[in-house]
Design an enzyme around this catalytic site. Sequence first.
Site, PDB file in Angstrom:
ATOM      1  N   CYS A   1       6.459   4.985   8.869  1.00 55.76           N
ATOM      2  CA  CYS A   1       6.844   3.575   8.423  1.00 55.76           C
ATOM      3  C   CYS A   1       8.354   4.330   8.019  1.00 55.76           C
ATOM      4  O   CYS A   1       9.161   3.148   7.646  1.00 55.76           O
ATOM      5  CB  CYS A   1       5.737   3.537   7.295  1.00 55.76           C
ATOM      6  SG  CYS A   1       4.452   2.972   8.147  1.00 55.76           S
TER       7      CYS A   1
ATOM      8  N   GLU B   1       0.492  -1.285  -0.167  1.00 57.59           N
ATOM      9  CA  GLU B   1       0.229   0.147   0.082  1.00 57.59           C
ATOM     10  C   GLU B   1       0.848   0.711   0.383  1.00 57.59           C
ATOM     11  O   GLU B   1       2.115   1.287   1.259  1.00 57.59           O
ATOM     12  CB  GLU B   1      -0.629   0.484   1.313  1.00 57.59           C
ATOM     13  CG  GLU B   1      -1.817   0.889   1.074  1.00 57.59           C
ATOM     14  CD  GLU B   1      -2.772   1.161   0.014  1.00 57.59           C
ATOM     15  OE1 GLU B   1      -3.031   0.493  -0.337  1.00 57.59           O
ATOM     16  OE2 GLU B   1      -2.615   2.093  -1.089  1.00 57.59           O
TER      17      GLU B   1
ATOM     18  N   LEU C   1      -0.600   4.410   0.373  1.00 60.35           N
ATOM     19  CA  LEU C   1      -1.331   5.819   0.408  1.00 60.35           C
ATOM     20  C   LEU C   1      -0.547   6.395   1.942  1.00 60.35           C
ATOM     21  O   LEU C   1       0.489   5.921   2.800  1.00 60.35           O
ATOM     22  CB  LEU C   1      -2.883   5.149   1.392  1.00 60.35           C
ATOM     23  CG  LEU C   1      -2.768   4.438   2.475  1.00 60.35           C
ATOM     24  CD1 LEU C   1      -1.961   5.328   3.841  1.00 60.35           C
ATOM     25  CD2 LEU C   1      -3.964   4.192   2.833  1.00 60.35           C
TER      26      LEU C   1
ATOM     27  N   GLU D   1      -1.124   9.128   4.874  1.00 64.86           N
ATOM     28  CA  GLU D   1      -1.619   9.510   6.248  1.00 64.86           C
ATOM     29  C   GLU D   1      -1.841  11.057   5.929  1.00 64.86           C
ATOM     30  O   GLU D   1      -1.704  12.079   5.345  1.00 64.86           O
ATOM     31  CB  GLU D   1      -1.493   9.373   7.613  1.00 64.86           C
ATOM     32  CG  GLU D   1      -1.489   7.567   7.783  1.00 64.86           C
ATOM     33  CD  GLU D   1      -0.835   7.389   8.869  1.00 64.86           C
ATOM     34  OE1 GLU D   1      -1.167   8.475  10.259  1.00 64.86           O
ATOM     35  OE2 GLU D   1       0.173   6.117   9.024  1.00 64.86           O
TER      36      GLU D   1
HETATM   37  P1  NAD Z   1      -1.733  -0.701  12.983  1.00 62.51           P
HETATM   38  O1  NAD Z   1      -1.029  -0.520  13.802  1.00 62.51           O
HETATM   39  O2  NAD Z   1      -3.172   1.110  12.550  1.00 62.51           O
HETATM   40  O3  NAD Z   1      -3.335  -1.230  12.019  1.00 62.51           O
HETATM   41  C1  NAD Z   1      -2.930  -2.794  13.070  1.00 62.51           C
HETATM   42  C2  NAD Z   1      -4.084  -3.645  12.920  1.00 62.51           C
HETATM   43  O4  NAD Z   1      -3.749  -5.086  12.812  1.00 62.51           O
HETATM   44  C3  NAD Z   1      -4.459  -3.391  14.936  1.00 62.51           C
HETATM   45  O5  NAD Z   1      -5.557  -2.156  14.700  1.00 62.51           O
HETATM   46  C4  NAD Z   1      -4.156  -4.805  15.486  1.00 62.51           C
HETATM   47  O6  NAD Z   1      -4.829  -4.975  16.311  1.00 62.51           O
HETATM   48  C5  NAD Z   1      -4.418  -5.067  14.366  1.00 62.51           C
HETATM   49  N1  NAD Z   1      -4.081  -6.880  14.508  1.00 62.51           N
HETATM   50  C6  NAD Z   1      -2.304  -7.266  14.566  1.00 62.51           C
HETATM   51  N2  NAD Z   1      -2.520  -9.075  15.014  1.00 62.51           N
HETATM   52  C7  NAD Z   1      -3.686  -9.199  14.459  1.00 62.51           C
HETATM   53  C8  NAD Z   1      -4.052  -9.887  14.294  1.00 62.51           C
HETATM   54  N3  NAD Z   1      -2.994 -10.998  14.649  1.00 62.51           N
HETATM   55  N4  NAD Z   1      -5.355 -10.483  13.948  1.00 62.51           N
HETATM   56  C9  NAD Z   1      -5.856  -9.331  13.242  1.00 62.51           C
HETATM   57  N5  NAD Z   1      -5.719  -8.193  13.871  1.00 62.51           N
HETATM   58  C10 NAD Z   1      -4.463  -8.516  13.798  1.00 62.51           C
HETATM   59  O7  NAD Z   1      -0.982  -0.411  11.728  1.00 62.51           O
HETATM   60  P2  NAD Z   1      -1.129   0.405  10.390  1.00 62.51           P
HETATM   61  O8  NAD Z   1      -0.397   1.791  10.040  1.00 62.51           O
HETATM   62  O9  NAD Z   1      -2.208  -0.218   9.062  1.00 62.51           O
HETATM   63  O10 NAD Z   1      -0.024  -0.579   9.420  1.00 62.51           O
HETATM   64  C11 NAD Z   1      -0.133  -1.594   8.656  1.00 62.51           C
HETATM   65  C12 NAD Z   1       0.470  -2.097   7.326  1.00 62.51           C
HETATM   66  O11 NAD Z   1       0.321  -1.965   7.062  1.00 62.51           O
HETATM   67  C13 NAD Z   1       2.329  -2.277   8.348  1.00 62.51           C
HETATM   68  O12 NAD Z   1       2.918  -3.280   8.003  1.00 62.51           O
HETATM   69  C14 NAD Z   1       2.755  -0.815   7.889  1.00 62.51           C
HETATM   70  O13 NAD Z   1       4.154  -0.508   7.504  1.00 62.51           O
HETATM   71  C15 NAD Z   1       1.823  -0.866   6.530  1.00 62.51           C
HETATM   72  N6  NAD Z   1       1.461   0.616   5.892  1.00 62.51           N
HETATM   73  C16 NAD Z   1       1.124   1.201   6.399  1.00 62.51           C
HETATM   74  C17 NAD Z   1       0.836   2.171   6.139  1.00 62.51           C
HETATM   75  C18 NAD Z   1       0.183   3.991   7.046  1.00 62.51           C
HETATM   76  O14 NAD Z   1       0.212   5.128   6.557  1.00 62.51           O
HETATM   77  N7  NAD Z   1       0.726   3.530   8.670  1.00 62.51           N
HETATM   78  C19 NAD Z   1       0.728   3.012   4.761  1.00 62.51           C
HETATM   79  C20 NAD Z   1       1.358   1.938   3.897  1.00 62.51           C
HETATM   80  C21 NAD Z   1       1.404   1.092   4.903  1.00 62.51           C
HETATM   81  C1  UGA Z   2       4.615   7.508   3.802  1.00 61.38           C
HETATM   82  C2  UGA Z   2       4.675   7.801   2.326  1.00 61.38           C
HETATM   83  O1  UGA Z   2       4.301   8.996   1.899  1.00 61.38           O
HETATM   84  C3  UGA Z   2       3.425   6.655   1.289  1.00 61.38           C
HETATM   85  O2  UGA Z   2       3.415   6.304   0.397  1.00 61.38           O
HETATM   86  C4  UGA Z   2       3.295   5.138   2.220  1.00 61.38           C
HETATM   87  O3  UGA Z   2       2.311   4.756   2.227  1.00 61.38           O
HETATM   88  C5  UGA Z   2       3.965   5.658   3.333  1.00 61.38           C
HETATM   89  O4  UGA Z   2       4.646   6.163   4.623  1.00 61.38           O
HETATM   90  C6  UGA Z   2       3.800   3.879   4.447  1.00 61.38           C
HETATM   91  O5  UGA Z   2       4.425   3.276   4.016  1.00 61.38           O
HETATM   92  O6  UGA Z   2       3.280   4.026   6.068  1.00 61.38           O
HETATM   93  P1  UGA Z   2       3.138   9.270   5.404  1.00 61.38           P
HETATM   94  O7  UGA Z   2       4.090   8.579   6.228  1.00 61.38           O
HETATM   95  O8  UGA Z   2       1.588   9.012   5.963  1.00 61.38           O
HETATM   96  O9  UGA Z   2       3.021   8.032   3.947  1.00 61.38           O
HETATM   97  O10 UGA Z   2       3.512  10.528   5.714  1.00 61.38           O
HETATM   98  P2  UGA Z   2       4.331  11.476   4.328  1.00 61.38           P
HETATM   99  O11 UGA Z   2       3.380  12.530   3.541  1.00 61.38           O
HETATM  100  O12 UGA Z   2       4.746  10.428   3.872  1.00 61.38           O
HETATM  101  O13 UGA Z   2       5.386  12.371   5.767  1.00 61.38           O
HETATM  102  C7  UGA Z   2       6.070  11.457   6.445  1.00 61.38           C
HETATM  103  C8  UGA Z   2       6.772  12.644   6.876  1.00 61.38           C
HETATM  104  O14 UGA Z   2       7.254  13.371   6.461  1.00 61.38           O
HETATM  105  C9  UGA Z   2       6.145  13.064   7.951  1.00 61.38           C
HETATM  106  O15 UGA Z   2       6.893  13.599   9.124  1.00 61.38           O
HETATM  107  C10 UGA Z   2       6.092  14.428   6.789  1.00 61.38           C
HETATM  108  O16 UGA Z   2       5.853  16.002   7.457  1.00 61.38           O
HETATM  109  C11 UGA Z   2       7.841  14.089   6.725  1.00 61.38           C
HETATM  110  N1  UGA Z   2       8.267  15.756   5.673  1.00 61.38           N
HETATM  111  C12 UGA Z   2       7.450  15.505   4.392  1.00 61.38           C
HETATM  112  C13 UGA Z   2       9.200  16.188   5.282  1.00 61.38           C
HETATM  113  O17 UGA Z   2       9.188  16.568   6.313  1.00 61.38           O
HETATM  114  N2  UGA Z   2       9.048  17.100   3.843  1.00 61.38           N
HETATM  115  C14 UGA Z   2       8.879  16.830   3.102  1.00 61.38           C
HETATM  116  O18 UGA Z   2       8.905  17.511   2.092  1.00 61.38           O
HETATM  117  C15 UGA Z   2       7.656  15.045   3.311  1.00 61.38           C
END
Ligand code: NAD
Ligand code: UGA
Length: 469
Positions: free
Chosen positions: A272, A157, A159, A161
């Site tokens: 991340c 993924e 995306l 936040e």
């Molecule tokens: P998160 O902590 O918000 O959510 C994970 C959820 O999984 C929790 O609610 C937890 O209770 C649940 N969980 C854990 N073990 C479980 C199980 N055995 N059965 C059912 N539920 C279970 O995490 P997140 O931010 O959604 O990230 C999830 C993954 O996606 C990570 O690997 C992260 O690196 C990746 N990712 C995150 C983002 C982001 O913006 N947060 C973006 C891209 C990828």
């Molecule tokens: C980041 C990536 O942008 C996503 O593509 C990826 O899916 C995600 O991590 C993930 O794997 O979790 P996110 O962490 O939600 O997304 O937010 P970003 O917009 O990337 O910002 C990350 C951090 O960098 C923030 O603290 C932001 O303020 C900082 N940042 C970003 C800077 O300081 N300068 C910039 O120019 C951009």
Amino acid sequence: MVKICCIGAGYVGGPTMAVIALKCPELEVVVVDICASRIDAWNRDKLPIYEPGLDDVVKACRGRNLFFSTDIEKHVADAEILFLSVNTPTKTSGLGAGKAADLTFWEKAARMIADVSNSDKIVVEKSTVPVKTAEAIEKILNHNNNGVKYQVLSNPEFLSEGTAIEDLLYPERVLIGGRETPEGQKAVQTLKDIYARWVPDDLIITTNLWSAELSKLASNAFQAQRVSSINAMSALCEATGASVSEVAYAIGMDSRIGPKFLNSSVGFGGSCFQKDILNLVYICECNGLPEVANYWKQVIKINDYQKRRFLNRVISSMFNTVSGKKIAILGFAFKKDTADTRESASIFVSQGLLREKANISIYDPKVTEDQIQYDLATNKLDWDNQVPQQPMSPTARNQVTVMWDPYEATKGAHGVCILTEWDEFKDLDYKKIYDGMQKPAFMFDGRNMVDPVKLREIGFIVYSIGRPL
Ligand code: NAD
Ligand code: UGA
């Protein structure tokens, strides 16, 4: 109706499945989680995460073809496609502590799938995992030899936040990796058909499994590397009189570099970037590639340096002591438009100020007081030294106040630190803030949000990242 089940109702699982349910009304999508309070919140008006546009998407399909449940085993057994979206944090103890991905949650989920399944399934890695994880998941899934066939796909993924819904509705690309066998390619096509409901064909990339897994780690590493590169330049700008925003603009005009992700800041945060780069570093080390590992490690080191540099600047500017002084912190989330505080630079700066015996007054439009107190009291592992960072002492709790108004937070303060780029910080009445503060009034802008010239005219002593003092 084809049934999809997503394990993990977090920042990725919730929004991603909501958008799939919205765009594919003929699919039944169930999101399950072990955390009952999180599932409960997904079923209420106030969702467990703040994300612009999310409420509308969830309301449009919840109860129709989108469901949130704790009945994990039933929905896993019923589903044809399973998404694994559990957390994969950095290991905090044992082999690889401080760097390697902790796959405990992920392995538990995989074992549970193997135990409860009695029909063939496509298992989609949504979590960010080390390259070659699909091989491990295949071993776990096939351990009980009950004739159930699994196809494992990698569908990382991308995306961000704060813009998750926009990113999911209009992705720049969708990546699907699968086995290069007829069965593997059939599974890839099944998942591709789902995304094809709203994503143009040329934006859906298919690769082999390992390329997909590694592309996710590489993508985050490249993004974070840009932020660290411009932050490294910011230190040189301050030393030489160049302005980092002018430098960023000038280099970003080159189409080979591009303008995005060049905003110098107090340091990147979020759940991340750091974890995924450390994971990459660990994989390189395990593959006997220390030079590659060290190259990427430097991205994190510069980020640590930037946070430390900002904190030290605050203390040294205020006559080398903040003991007993009030410092207002504007912004606690790791970026704007989210209530997520994971790895936020605000935590580092606040804890540092508390250790120097400052009183801090925090304002963030979305983060709760409980979350702030929890973050400040939490003992984190220092990835580089593998020792826990110093937490806030129990008495330091009295040094922290959390306010719901920026003017209240800054009243009587000796200094203000802007640490999250919330849009509203651009339009605050800084004259009013200045009038309410102790003099000399210091402004430390960790996001280059305010015009230093205007603030100096008001009377502030201003420190901006990467600008002449
Ligand atoms: P998160 O902590 O918000 O959510 C994970 C959820 O999984 C929790 O609610 C937890 O209770 C649940 N969980 C854990 N073990 C479980 C199980 N055995 N059965 C059912 N539920 C279970 O995490 P997140 O931010 O959604 O990230 C999830 C993954 O996606 C990570 O690997 C992260 O690196 C990746 N990712 C995150 C983002 C982001 O913006 N947060 C973006 C891209 C990828
Ligand atoms: C980041 C990536 O942008 C996503 O593509 C990826 O899916 C995600 O991590 C993930 O794997 O979790 P996110 O962490 O939600 O997304 O937010 P970003 O917009 O990337 O910002 C990350 C951090 O960098 C923030 O603290 C932001 O303020 C900082 N940042 C970003 C800077 O300081 N300068 C910039 O120019 C951009």
